[in-house]
Scaffold this motif. Structure first.
Motif: not given
Length: 50
Positions: A26-45
């Protein structure tokens, strides 16, 4: 995907995150404000970042 490895590596370097697959950045104003991979993607709100 191996077809896009160069692009994935460039993005990982630019945003200083480990390149994983699958992965969400999740990139906002050119900065990664959140990132997840694999199974954790499903838990992202993602509504938190709208």
């Amino acid at each position: 995907m191996l077809n896009y490895r160069d692009i994935s590596n460039e993005i990982a370097a630019k945003f200083q995150v480990m390149n994983e697959s699958p992965q969400v950045l999740v990139i906002k104003n050119g900065v990664v404000v959140a990132h997840q991979s694999h199974g954790a993607i499903n838990n992202m709100n993602l509504s938190l970042f709208v």
